[in-house]
Design an enzyme around this catalytic site. Structure first.
Site, mmCIF file in Angstrom:
data_model
loop_
_atom_site.group_PDB
_atom_site.id
_atom_site.type_symbol
_atom_site.label_atom_id
_atom_site.label_comp_id
_atom_site.label_asym_id
_atom_site.label_seq_id
_atom_site.Cartn_x
_atom_site.Cartn_y
_atom_site.Cartn_z
ATOM 1 N N GLY A 20 0.807 -1.169 0.020
ATOM 2 C CA GLY A 20 0.011 -0.168 0.104
ATOM 3 C C GLY A 20 0.908 1.087 -0.114
ATOM 4 O O GLY A 20 2.290 1.078 0.299
ATOM 5 N N SER A 21 0.228 2.290 -0.316
ATOM 6 C CA SER A 21 1.043 3.482 -0.194
ATOM 7 C C SER A 21 0.846 4.341 1.158
ATOM 8 O O SER A 21 0.226 3.606 1.959
ATOM 9 C CB SER A 21 0.338 4.674 -1.255
ATOM 10 O OG SER A 21 0.880 4.270 -2.813
ATOM 11 N N GLY A 22 1.642 5.079 1.393
ATOM 12 C CA GLY A 22 1.471 5.883 2.607
ATOM 13 C C GLY A 22 2.702 5.740 3.552
ATOM 14 O O GLY A 22 2.691 5.935 4.527
ATOM 15 N N HIS A 23 3.624 4.805 2.944
ATOM 16 C CA HIS A 23 4.687 4.362 3.705
ATOM 17 C C HIS A 23 6.096 5.087 3.334
ATOM 18 O O HIS A 23 7.176 4.639 3.524
ATOM 19 C CB HIS A 23 5.055 3.095 3.718
ATOM 20 C CG HIS A 23 3.719 2.101 4.357
ATOM 21 N ND1 HIS A 23 3.216 2.312 5.305
ATOM 22 C CD2 HIS A 23 2.924 1.149 3.634
ATOM 23 C CE1 HIS A 23 2.072 1.637 5.543
ATOM 24 N NE2 HIS A 23 2.040 0.874 4.332
ATOM 25 N N LYS A 48 5.589 -7.794 2.461
ATOM 26 C CA LYS A 48 5.131 -7.643 4.054
ATOM 27 C C LYS A 48 3.966 -8.385 4.457
ATOM 28 O O LYS A 48 3.115 -8.905 3.462
ATOM 29 C CB LYS A 48 4.878 -6.230 4.438
ATOM 30 C CG LYS A 48 6.046 -5.422 4.114
ATOM 31 C CD LYS A 48 6.059 -3.769 4.681
ATOM 32 C CE LYS A 48 4.937 -2.958 4.084
ATOM 33 N NZ LYS A 48 4.793 -2.996 2.598
ATOM 34 N N ASP A 94 -1.599 -8.189 0.932
ATOM 35 C CA ASP A 94 -0.045 -8.141 0.110
ATOM 36 C C ASP A 94 0.229 -9.620 -0.290
ATOM 37 O O ASP A 94 0.651 -9.888 -1.147
ATOM 38 C CB ASP A 94 1.073 -7.573 0.969
ATOM 39 C CG ASP A 94 0.959 -5.847 1.018
ATOM 40 O OD1 ASP A 94 0.496 -5.359 0.067
ATOM 41 O OD2 ASP A 94 1.207 -5.542 2.124
ATOM 42 N N HIS A 97 -0.113 0.705 9.540
ATOM 43 C CA HIS A 97 -1.366 1.056 9.287
ATOM 44 C C HIS A 97 -2.433 1.448 10.485
ATOM 45 O O HIS A 97 -3.502 1.608 10.490
ATOM 46 C CB HIS A 97 -2.098 0.150 8.535
ATOM 47 C CG HIS A 97 -1.151 -0.701 7.383
ATOM 48 N ND1 HIS A 97 -0.371 -1.678 7.854
ATOM 49 C CD2 HIS A 97 -0.799 -0.394 6.123
ATOM 50 C CE1 HIS A 97 0.211 -2.001 6.761
ATOM 51 N NE2 HIS A 97 -0.278 -1.215 5.774
#
Ligand SMILES: Nc1ncnc2c1ncn2[C@@H]1O[C@H](COP(=O)(O)OP(=O)(O)O)[C@@H](O)[C@H]1O
Ligand SMILES: Nc1ncnc2c1ncn2[C@@H]1O[C@H](COP(=O)(O)OP(=O)(O)O)[C@@H](O)[C@H]1O
Ligand SMILES: [Mg+2]
Ligand SMILES: [Mg+2]
Ligand SMILES: [Mg+2]
Ligand SMILES: [Mg+2]
Lengths: 332, 204, 332, 204
Positions: A53-56, A104, A109, A218
């Site tokens: 996911g994005s945001g990391h 991860k 994922d 998250h």
């Protein structure tokens, strides 16, 4: 939470375009996808693809480049990318030597990358997958989802990336990635939450005088909610939780990452490191390398995580190889 | 008889319900997960509706297309799971006129694929706890299944799943604390079943 | 605001110790001072010393290393260091070729560094001082304090550092630093404030649906309080404010920094850059280099700043020289 | 007569007042600056008290030491300014018995040094707007100066400076908006004058 964005639906693509425009020599974006691939491919090496996911950010696209990843596949914020996107990444980086997927350990994922691997194999590409699960805040049990993958992923990128760059085979690269995974453990702490763009409120709450120990990237809950305490005490708790499973002892070499969750001033990370370093030093543990900074974040979450990687001589060797990426740039 | 038109209506109605309850789904996922289920499913079903095969008269074709859309638009845990469900179900259905008993067999294959992909069993507090019991009812009732049969079981399952302890997905990190809170995926499955029941009622 | 610290009185020294412990090969701390000096000095070059209040990390100590600074002097949070500390830094890096002080234009910094320069000259060390004043949010007038120094300081470090590394004389290094200062302009925007450790509340307020345009890096007010708006619109406003004074035109080369104020997710910085890059591109301006990240922060302030440096061929040449520091690492 | 003891008392009393009003000073600086003036001055005066030369009988020696402490402990804008003020004043005073008219000359030299260091004139809304008028009163009154003279002028100046527009330091960024708000440095100067007046009253 106020965000400098345009529209929640566009955050990922505009971010990726912004990255490519800042670093055109490093990347290109595969048209119509959310895949960033390395521009200067080394020939005939095993390809390494990671994502999630994005945001990391800077994970994962920030680690694309010589000596680390060949492609990063970005999903929506905190959402695994889809198999077709991952497949595009695999196809773009395969040079005949096969491709290693670094995932991860989140259900999404794992499944999406797994399906992509199956699809790639249908197209005749050799694919292997490793699953990082370094977060000691979660119990590891075969009956549940198991430990989450967090900051330790960066060390997997680094060391598998170095091994691939050295020309090792897919099996060898996979084996060393597994060795990192066996030897890396992390735990995080949050003092304030993050909010997914487009959702009405923060992902979780933390009381005015509290902090969340063992938080996921998250905002997943951790071990316990504790009262706000000093940086030194936080450092001590993190070390206490992270070290035991690694069985590090006097004379061992480790690599350490003191990672910011996104909104934590560098000042606080260095204050944490001040104590973390001393705790390790007092135990006779040799810190070969200490990274302090924002390596695996959770949007504007405020907090930090500690990752410790126990080094064998082979891991140490690969750790010190050069790499050239936006987020980790190491010269010879 | 389950027709291509009904399959299309099912998807459109599911999309409407999911979008209409986007915030609820997101809030449920926020309490036990990462707060994106409403966004994920809305995005996926919108795409599924846009990419609907309007020309075919084979319901299997329609569902296969839906599965592909979900697989390539949702991501996260729910994308591969719902994607597998609809693709496998669609693959099984043949021709333009599909008996309800056949639909049941298709959905069974779908949900089994989902369980395998997710390495999930029943009672682990996931969407499977909504879908599988309803499919069992369909299997038991065969061609005599009614919308009320579906909803009765769906309602019962929704109440039950709320009390389970989560074992899979992000909700599992909450362990016992997940009891008494609704699972976002179970809730979205509920809407998908509700949409199917309504379509059967209207067309059947 | 919750902080991962121990005691407000100790934040600076514990931070500096944490930095040295993470990067023992880069730094040492001059005993009893808040000065970090470079470990591997190149011989006989002009020394470059910068500094200022703490809370702007990685500035300034993050820029100590080959090709940039020789020493950084840190004051208390948002408070200029004292002359005796600056003097220690000057004495430690002087190799006979003289020392350039790089100061941001704040009354405190200017005065403390000036007094240190006087003291050093009394001890026979040649010292020159340049004052960075790149913030276009503040009017430049000889009757007032003048424009503030913000993100542009990093480009002064880079280019003066490269010139010194090349063996240029103190006068030459000073001249090129002045050239950077003439050609660099910045402006910032904040969406949420920062809080000095030990003070009871945030340094300023921003309304729930507002942002502060033209903010300073200590929370000083800017041009106007505006309604929260899109990243694209923010990018447009920043470009509109920053470019005019530089008189850049079609065909000019620039270096750009899209800088996070401390608590801004990388995602948002890249989304800003996505538009900033295009606005420059559309004007026919060539972006030789774009930096996106946290380069000059204000504790946990959330927001961003844009810095544009207009490049002459000499500046371009120096910009592309390698440098090896924690915060800016550039290979040959 | 101004003695070394009175000089020491002046510093101790200033430190007490500043520390007691730390939050007020910080809040004033927060409104027009960066919110550290209370912290800066408390830190500096504490150090000045700790490092007080308790042995000398020369008030000039005492004040010189205070200036050095402030210079090396305060930082920011106020460190070099107050540091210069006390150092220059101390440098001027000679011997152990200093007439008040001499003290006035010393403080005049101090405040002139401060103005030069800060490139500041009167009426720019800084500490100078408190210190200089009071020093003028001391110069006018010579040895007949009383604590009431000092406080009368200090009170008047404090009211006046509040209405000025800031031209120097961080407060200048606020332009007209700085009118009607008190300057943190003027306020700390007020406490320092108040401390001097009290010491003169007690000892004189
Ligand atoms: N292994 C699994 N098997 C079946 N369903 C699962 C599994 N993991 C998660 N789920 C379902 O997926 C839902 C979450 O979907 P979503 O929020 O879209 O994905 P993510 O968890 O990746 O954010 C959960 O509420 C649960 O019903
Ligand atoms: N150029 C100057 N000349 C005289 N006094 C000044 C000048 N600049 C600032 N000051 C005084 O210093 C005070 C601020 O001190 P302080 O907050 O300790 O330093 P900083 O502004 O560096 O944070 C202001 O309130 C003002 O009275
Ligand atoms: Mg998700
Ligand atoms: Mg979710
Ligand atoms: Mg200050
Ligand atoms: Mg101040």
């Amino acid at each position: 939470m106020k965000k400098l964005i345009n529209h929640p639906d566009e955050v990922v693509t505009q971010m990726l375009d912004g990255m490519v425009k800042a670093h055109p020599e490093t990347y290109k974006r595969l048209e119509g996808t959310t895949v960033l691939v390395r521009r200067n491919k080394s020939s005939n090496k095993v390809g390494i693809v990671s994502g999630g996911g994005s945001g990391h950010e800077p994970a994962h696209a920030g680690y694309v480049g010589e000596g680390m990843l060949d492609a990063a596949v970005s999903g929506e914020v905190f959402t695994s990318p889809t198999p077709d996107q991952v497949l595009e990444g695999i196809k773009a980086v395969d040079q005949g030597a096969g491709v290693l997927l670094v995932t991860k350990n989140y259900t999404g994922d794992v499944m999406n990358f797994e399906m992509a691997a199956e699809m790639a194999e249908d197209e005749g590409i050799q694919v292997e997958q490793v699953i990082v699960n370094d977060d000691v805040a979660v119990e590891d049990s075969t009956h549940t989802t198991g430990r989450r993958g967090v900051g330790g992923t960066i060390f997997v990128h680094k060391i598998a990336g170095a091994a691939a760059q050295e020309g090792k085979s897919l099996d060898e690269v996979k084996a060393i990635a597994e060795e990192v995974i066996q030897n890396v453990r992390s735990m995080g702490v949050a003092v304030s939450p993050a909010q997914v763009p487009g959702s009405g409120n923060p992902g979780f709450d933390i009381g005015e005088n509290e902090m969340e120990l063992g938080i996921g990237i998250h905002g997943e809950p951790g071990m316990e909610t504790i009262e706000m305490t000093s940086a030194d005490h936080v450092a001590e708790r993190l070390i206490e939780e992270v070290l035991p499973e690694l069985e590090v002892k006097d004379g061992d070499d480790v690599a350490v990452m003191v990672n910011g969750m996104g909104a934590t001033p560098m000042m606080e990370l260095y204050i944490l490191n001040n104590r973390i370093h001393d705790l390790l030093y007092d135990k006779g543990i040799n810190t070969e390398l200490i990274l302090v900074g924002n390596y695996m974040t959770a949007l504007e979450m405020s907090g930090a995580s500690l990752t410790v990687l126990k080094l064998t001589s082979e891991l140490k060797n690969m750790l010190h190889k050069p790499c050239h990426t936006i987020a980790w740039n190491k010269s010879e | 008889m389950f027709t291509a038109n009904m399959a299309r209506e099912w998807v459109k109605e599911s999309s409407k319900k999911i979008e209409g309850n986007k915030d609820q789904l997101t809030n449920l996922d926020q309490a036990l997960g990462d707060g994106d289920h409403g966004l994920n499913m809305t995005r996926g079903l919108k795409a599924a509706v846009e990419q609907l095969d309007e020309d075919t008269d084979e319901p299997g074709q329609v569902l296969k297309g839906v599965g592909k859309s979900l697989l390539s638009k949702v991501g996260g845990a729910s994308g591969p799971l719902y994607g597998t469900f609809f693709m496998k179900a669609g693959n099984h259905l043949e021709g333009s006129k599909v008996e309800f008993s056949e639909l049941a067999s298709g959905l069974r294959i779908g949900v089994d694929g989902m369980k395998k992909r997710g390495k999930t069993e029943r009672d682990e507090k996931t969407m499977i706890d909504l879908l599988e019991p309803v499919i069992e009812v369909m299997e038991e009732r065969g061609n005599d299944v009614t919308p009320d049969h579906l909803m009765e079981r769906a309602n019962k399952s929704l109440d039950m799943v709320m009390e389970y302890e989560a074992k899979k997905g992000r909700a599992a990190y909450y362990k016992e604390k997940s009891k008494g809170k609704q699972d976002a995926g179970a809730q979205s499955s509920y809407y998908i079943i509700q949409a199917l029941a309504e379509v059967i009622k209207k067309e059947g």
